[in-house]
Design a protein around this motif. Sequence first.
Motif, PDB file in Angstrom:
ATOM      1  N   GLN A 116      29.766  -8.304  55.973  1.00  0.00           N
ATOM      2  CA  GLN A 116      29.336  -7.364  54.947  1.00  0.00           C
ATOM      3  C   GLN A 116      30.422  -6.341  54.634  1.00  0.00           C
ATOM      4  O   GLN A 116      30.543  -5.901  53.489  1.00  0.00           O
ATOM      5  CB  GLN A 116      28.059  -6.626  55.348  1.00  0.00           C
ATOM      6  CG  GLN A 116      27.614  -5.727  54.210  1.00  0.00           C
ATOM      7  CD  GLN A 116      26.301  -5.046  54.468  1.00  0.00           C
ATOM      8  OE1 GLN A 116      26.158  -4.245  55.375  1.00  0.00           O
ATOM      9  NE2 GLN A 116      25.315  -5.388  53.659  1.00  0.00           N
ATOM     10  N   GLY A 117      31.222  -5.974  55.643  1.00  0.00           N
ATOM     11  CA  GLY A 117      32.351  -5.089  55.355  1.00  0.00           C
ATOM     12  C   GLY A 117      33.230  -5.684  54.269  1.00  0.00           C
ATOM     13  O   GLY A 117      33.612  -5.007  53.307  1.00  0.00           O
ATOM     14  N   LEU A 118      33.529  -6.973  54.392  1.00  0.00           N
ATOM     15  CA  LEU A 118      34.354  -7.649  53.379  1.00  0.00           C
ATOM     16  C   LEU A 118      33.640  -7.680  52.024  1.00  0.00           C
ATOM     17  O   LEU A 118      34.247  -7.463  50.975  1.00  0.00           O
ATOM     18  CB  LEU A 118      34.674  -9.079  53.826  1.00  0.00           C
ATOM     19  CG  LEU A 118      35.594  -9.207  55.046  1.00  0.00           C
ATOM     20  CD1 LEU A 118      35.649 -10.657  55.513  1.00  0.00           C
ATOM     21  CD2 LEU A 118      36.997  -8.705  54.722  1.00  0.00           C
ATOM     22  N   ASP A 119      32.338  -7.955  52.042  1.00  0.00           N
ATOM     23  CA  ASP A 119      31.578  -8.022  50.787  1.00  0.00           C
ATOM     24  C   ASP A 119      31.607  -6.676  50.067  1.00  0.00           C
ATOM     25  O   ASP A 119      31.817  -6.612  48.852  1.00  0.00           O
ATOM     26  CB  ASP A 119      30.130  -8.434  51.096  1.00  0.00           C
ATOM     27  CG  ASP A 119      29.271  -8.562  49.844  1.00  0.00           C
ATOM     28  OD1 ASP A 119      29.689  -9.290  48.917  1.00  0.00           O
ATOM     29  OD2 ASP A 119      28.191  -7.957  49.782  1.00  0.00           O
ATOM     30  N   LEU A 120      31.420  -5.599  50.810  1.00  0.00           N
ATOM     31  CA  LEU A 120      31.408  -4.268  50.186  1.00  0.00           C
ATOM     32  C   LEU A 120      32.795  -3.910  49.655  1.00  0.00           C
ATOM     33  O   LEU A 120      32.926  -3.335  48.579  1.00  0.00           O
ATOM     34  CB  LEU A 120      30.920  -3.214  51.192  1.00  0.00           C
ATOM     35  CG  LEU A 120      29.479  -3.389  51.687  1.00  0.00           C
ATOM     36  CD1 LEU A 120      29.125  -2.317  52.718  1.00  0.00           C
ATOM     37  CD2 LEU A 120      28.479  -3.356  50.534  1.00  0.00           C
ATOM     38  N   VAL A 121      33.829  -4.251  50.421  1.00  0.00           N
ATOM     39  CA  VAL A 121      35.199  -4.004  49.953  1.00  0.00           C
ATOM     40  C   VAL A 121      35.438  -4.754  48.640  1.00  0.00           C
ATOM     41  O   VAL A 121      35.980  -4.202  47.679  1.00  0.00           O
ATOM     42  CB  VAL A 121      36.229  -4.422  51.026  1.00  0.00           C
ATOM     43  CG1 VAL A 121      37.620  -4.538  50.429  1.00  0.00           C
ATOM     44  CG2 VAL A 121      36.222  -3.423  52.183  1.00  0.00           C
ATOM     45  N   ALA A 122      35.011  -6.016  48.589  1.00  0.00           N
ATOM     46  CA  ALA A 122      35.179  -6.790  47.351  1.00  0.00           C
ATOM     47  C   ALA A 122      34.432  -6.115  46.209  1.00  0.00           C
ATOM     48  O   ALA A 122      34.932  -6.043  45.084  1.00  0.00           O
ATOM     49  CB  ALA A 122      34.675  -8.224  47.557  1.00  0.00           C
ATOM     50  N   LYS A 123      33.248  -5.598  46.500  1.00  0.00           N
ATOM     51  CA  LYS A 123      32.453  -4.978  45.436  1.00  0.00           C
ATOM     52  C   LYS A 123      33.126  -3.744  44.849  1.00  0.00           C
ATOM     53  O   LYS A 123      33.039  -3.510  43.648  1.00  0.00           O
ATOM     54  CB  LYS A 123      31.066  -4.608  45.965  1.00  0.00           C
ATOM     55  CG  LYS A 123      30.125  -5.793  45.988  1.00  0.00           C
ATOM     56  CD  LYS A 123      28.772  -5.425  46.577  1.00  0.00           C
ATOM     57  CE  LYS A 123      27.748  -6.502  46.244  1.00  0.00           C
ATOM     58  NZ  LYS A 123      26.598  -6.485  47.139  1.00  0.00           N
ATOM     59  N   ILE A 124      33.764  -2.933  45.684  1.00  0.00           N
ATOM     60  CA  ILE A 124      34.330  -1.699  45.121  1.00  0.00           C
ATOM     61  C   ILE A 124      35.780  -1.853  44.684  1.00  0.00           C
ATOM     62  O   ILE A 124      36.278  -1.024  43.936  1.00  0.00           O
ATOM     63  CB  ILE A 124      34.210  -0.485  46.080  1.00  0.00           C
ATOM     64  CG1 ILE A 124      35.114  -0.628  47.313  1.00  0.00           C
ATOM     65  CG2 ILE A 124      32.767  -0.252  46.508  1.00  0.00           C
ATOM     66  CD1 ILE A 124      35.341   0.691  48.033  1.00  0.00           C
ATOM     67  N   LEU A 125      36.471  -2.915  45.136  1.00  0.00           N
ATOM     68  CA  LEU A 125      37.909  -2.977  44.842  1.00  0.00           C
ATOM     69  C   LEU A 125      38.378  -4.223  44.101  1.00  0.00           C
ATOM     70  O   LEU A 125      39.539  -4.292  43.708  1.00  0.00           O
ATOM     71  CB  LEU A 125      38.715  -2.837  46.149  1.00  0.00           C
ATOM     72  CG  LEU A 125      38.732  -1.432  46.760  1.00  0.00           C
ATOM     73  CD1 LEU A 125      39.308  -1.458  48.168  1.00  0.00           C
ATOM     74  CD2 LEU A 125      39.524  -0.459  45.882  1.00  0.00           C
ATOM     75  N   VAL A 126      37.514  -5.230  43.939  1.00  0.00           N
ATOM     76  CA  VAL A 126      37.979  -6.478  43.324  1.00  0.00           C
ATOM     77  C   VAL A 126      37.197  -6.788  42.059  1.00  0.00           C
ATOM     78  O   VAL A 126      35.964  -6.794  42.074  1.00  0.00           O
ATOM     79  CB  VAL A 126      37.852  -7.655  44.319  1.00  0.00           C
ATOM     80  CG1 VAL A 126      38.261  -8.954  43.658  1.00  0.00           C
ATOM     81  CG2 VAL A 126      38.698  -7.388  45.559  1.00  0.00           C
ATOM     82  N   ALA A 127      37.904  -7.013  40.980  1.00  0.00           N
ATOM     83  CA  ALA A 127      37.287  -7.469  39.737  1.00  0.00           C
ATOM     84  C   ALA A 127      37.780  -8.890  39.470  1.00  0.00           C
ATOM     85  O   ALA A 127      38.823  -9.302  39.987  1.00  0.00           O
ATOM     86  CB  ALA A 127      37.653  -6.548  38.587  1.00  0.00           C
ATOM     87  N   PRO A 128      37.020  -9.667  38.664  1.00  0.00           N
ATOM     88  CA  PRO A 128      37.453 -11.035  38.382  1.00  0.00           C
ATOM     89  C   PRO A 128      38.904 -11.054  37.884  1.00  0.00           C
ATOM     90  O   PRO A 128      39.296 -10.237  37.050  1.00  0.00           O
ATOM     91  CB  PRO A 128      36.476 -11.478  37.284  1.00  0.00           C
ATOM     92  CG  PRO A 128      35.231 -10.700  37.551  1.00  0.00           C
ATOM     93  CD  PRO A 128      35.714  -9.363  38.037  1.00  0.00           C
ATOM     94  N   GLY A 129      39.683 -11.978  38.415  1.00  0.00           N
ATOM     95  CA  GLY A 129      41.085 -12.104  38.008  1.00  0.00           C
ATOM     96  C   GLY A 129      42.064 -11.368  38.903  1.00  0.00           C
ATOM     97  O   GLY A 129      43.265 -11.649  38.876  1.00  0.00           O
ATOM     98  N   ASP A 130      41.582 -10.433  39.719  1.00  0.00           N
ATOM     99  CA  ASP A 130      42.479  -9.728  40.645  1.00  0.00           C
ATOM    100  C   ASP A 130      43.048 -10.698  41.684  1.00  0.00           C
ATOM    101  O   ASP A 130      42.379 -11.643  42.087  1.00  0.00           O
ATOM    102  CB  ASP A 130      41.711  -8.628  41.396  1.00  0.00           C
ATOM    103  CG  ASP A 130      41.403  -7.424  40.521  1.00  0.00           C
ATOM    104  OD1 ASP A 130      42.016  -7.304  39.446  1.00  0.00           O
ATOM    105  OD2 ASP A 130      40.550  -6.611  40.932  1.00  0.00           O
ATOM    106  N   THR A 131      44.262 -10.423  42.127  1.00  0.00           N
ATOM    107  CA  THR A 131      44.859 -11.250  43.175  1.00  0.00           C
ATOM    108  C   THR A 131      44.623 -10.624  44.543  1.00  0.00           C
ATOM    109  O   THR A 131      44.808  -9.418  44.730  1.00  0.00           O
ATOM    110  CB  THR A 131      46.370 -11.402  42.933  1.00  0.00           C
ATOM    111  OG1 THR A 131      46.554 -12.098  41.703  1.00  0.00           O
ATOM    112  CG2 THR A 131      47.033 -12.189  44.057  1.00  0.00           C
ATOM    113  N   VAL A 132      44.183 -11.462  45.487  1.00  0.00           N
ATOM    114  CA  VAL A 132      43.962 -11.027  46.865  1.00  0.00           C
ATOM    115  C   VAL A 132      44.803 -11.904  47.780  1.00  0.00           C
ATOM    116  O   VAL A 132      44.752 -13.134  47.675  1.00  0.00           O
ATOM    117  CB  VAL A 132      42.462 -11.134  47.237  1.00  0.00           C
ATOM    118  CG1 VAL A 132      42.246 -10.834  48.715  1.00  0.00           C
ATOM    119  CG2 VAL A 132      41.613 -10.205  46.374  1.00  0.00           C
TER     120      VAL A 132
END
Lengths: 491, 491
Positions: free
Chosen positions: A187-203
């Motif tokens: 869930q830590g990863l899920d929440l990080v994705a929610k606040i910092l990643v938008a479609p098309g971003d590179t991770v």
Amino acid sequence: MEWKELAVDAASPVPLYRQLHDHIAEWIHGGRLPDGAKLLPTRELAGLLGLNRTTVNAAYEILEKEGLLQAHVGRGSYVCAPRHAATLDWESRFRGAAPDPDLQQALWTSSEDFISFSSSRPDQEIFPFEAVSRAAAHELKQHGDAILQLGAAEGYPPLREFLHSQMREEGVAGAGDELLVTSGCQQGLDLVAKILVAPGDTVLLEDPVYPGARDLFLAAGAQVRGIAVARAGLSISELEQELSRHHPRLLVVTPSFQNPTGATIPLDARRELLALAARYGVVVVENDVYAGLRYHGDDVATLKSLDGDGRVIYLRSFSKVAFPGLRVGWCVAPRAVVRRLIAAKQLTDLHTDQLSQAVLYRLAEEGSLAAHRRVVLRHGALRLEAAVKTCRAEMPAGVEFLAPDGGMHLWLQLPAPLDSGELLARARAQKVLFIPGKFFAVSRSHHRALRLSFASLTPDKIRRGVGTLARLIRAQSPAPAEMREGVPALV
Amino acid sequence: MEWKELAVDAASPVPLYRQLHDHIAEWIHGGRLPDGAKLLPTRELAGLLGLNRTTVNAAYEILEKEGLLQAHVGRGSYVCAPRHAATLDWESRFRGAAPDPDLQQALWTSSEDFISFSSSRPDQEIFPFEAVSRAAAHELKQHGDAILQLGAAEGYPPLREFLHSQMREEGVAGAGDELLVTSGCQQGLDLVAKILVAPGDTVLLEDPVYPGARDLFLAAGAQVRGIAVARAGLSISELEQELSRHHPRLLVVTPSFQNPTGATIPLDARRELLALAARYGVVVVENDVYAGLRYHGDDVATLKSLDGDGRVIYLRSFSKVAFPGLRVGWCVAPRAVVRRLIAAKQLTDLHTDQLSQAVLYRLAEEGSLAAHRRVVLRHGALRLEAAVKTCRAEMPAGVEFLAPDGGMHLWLQLPAPLDSGELLARARAQKVLFIPGKFFAVSRSHHRALRLSFASLTPDKIRRGVGTLARLIRAQSPAPAEMREGVPALV
């Protein structure tokens, strides 16, 4: 009706009654067995498929419970097709990719007579049930009203304060940092994705990597790119290349006992990593889920504690060092980040379960968790030793692997032209399971690699399982002379 | 340094020490109190601000725990500014909108001497702690290894089977449906958004609506549109308009005891809703979180049980009828949907906490939950009655409200030109809290409305709180003659 096509695979780890159930359910959902159709009597079907009648009975019973069959005493079992056969085309409505059924299959570990290296989980034989039970009773008696009532998105206050002070002592939390309790690192990863990643971003991810991290960022619409992992963790030179060329939003890294390689990044490389992250302005997510599982040597400072400019988001959990069934982890990050994560958490599931938070607080506070960790470390060291020694003694030349100082896995590389997926098919027939390297792939294939998770198996089972794999590999390995000529360099 | 600017608001529900702490922390984070600055001694600051010295001490102590202050015996307290003052511009990196600080403030309910109608939660005085404790001990003794070990994404098997069979008995689950355990209804909504909503998709909601649903779909990038809710639930004619004009992906609806209006959709309207959903090909999410909380009359059939073509995704939870602190809910939907939800669940948090799943299974199975529900219903009926009778007796003419047959809230409409936000400011000074209508807004403003959540308050407090509100409204209401002329029609 070709009932023989319901044949099951005796070599599969999936129980026979479950396979039979799944086949029949598929026939019903697919319309091959229409509403009102009569099933073959259990005795007949058992005879036809060469199965025990209790197996067929068990499959029918589940179908009946699910409402897909109706049994009429003395007349047999009839299909009750779903009311809504397929009116809605659900597949066309789903967003994102379908889950990988092969990985689900590879993770199947419920069959008792298999030796399964598939799952990165602790050994349940050493769980201190009574301490957990006492802790629950104690907390419910003292604070039952607060525990059972709606709680705070940021976590159960006593646990949150306890963890924050522990993180400060360890140098993980600095001034200006806050702490959020999560339902585990996932869930830590899920929440990080929610606040910092938008479609098309590179991770940027390690390659190979834990599939749950890769698939989560893919589901969030990210472009994921893999950075090779070697003995000393991810390649710093490749990291610099990726940072300069692709301007990623995030770098997600497990610096200690990485999953699946077991690799740990040395201190100097950690400093280089942070310097690069600062130079290219990327946020670093440190997944420290295997923290506390070092069997030998000294801990290396966390990226978070070395972080000079507040760019590291630190994730940790009780799952590996204590109990994965209690879904409690935490996140330490600069105040502004934690404030956003708390808001995202509230929309995700309001807050983490409070009974488990209270139980883990009590166990931590009274010292029971520390005592349990000593047991875990003692058992872990023996298991790691059994795995490494058996690999060294029995694996043929050409098989390469890392011997980590902690964590839960070994990562093996087979000599060319062997393929770990093919090895799994042969291993399964010998009742040994593992996860082939391809499931951990980001930008590379890893088809010659495999992960052995040893933490939940007894040393004896580890020796037998690794021995079986070694025999299977030897049986298919090319002669040593050929090997020396043909093996490409490892990345 | 203008220490007087640290003045606190005695009328706020936020404790004084917490307000003082927040002010000082802000000064430190904002650089107004730089690293090494000396704070005013507690006695002096207390005198200057007119506070008790223990209040100032409490604020300093938290700051010290957070690492923002260092106390030197005999010399005073000094600021330890965060290592990373503001190197990273986090705000520019966050995806999505910032959380609404006003709503957070409105939800604040921790102060004991307030009568708070803010939170839709059960009364913790009636929680059966001992039964919960016994259930935990029993389950850990019998199945501790399975409970504490990594579990199945779809739920703890005994609970999942129990719920599935209960849902079949209630007519909610049909043939072809499966069940997934979630971490409450909030997670049910999150998972639905993950598999069915992409940025730009239109989602229809009730208007007013539970803000946690609205904000979740907004965070997923959806366009949300509100459908007016009246006495008989959402407006069917407006629904048809929206369906025909905007081709939404989803319609999310709480047909029974809707939050915040308390409205229940009658059977005929439910059938019309489903017929429209079928005609326009929209998926329906039925949030039945208040199921089981009917104090009078007969239950109306769920949309799910009336669903002819498998387009309803049904969400429910133990939160309102039992304990919100145990984060366990469930979802019933066609097999294809549940398969996708399970995959999304795995990436979100692996699985729901198993200790709470086991505890709720035991309590449900042994009948304790049913017994607890009888207590909840008895208490709920008394609370609803106290709220409705006091409103009828004391609210001035021009105030309109629904008297629901269950659930946890009343929705009041003030006569024009009153504003519920202004009423809250005056109510807070009298130590009464509620949530103004604007926080539930989708496409309309609802600035004359307010929600009174009555379930967690004693009848006596309800009478006093509603009485206070009635006095405040009367004091500001226009004369009856004016009112009759000026009141616009309710939507």
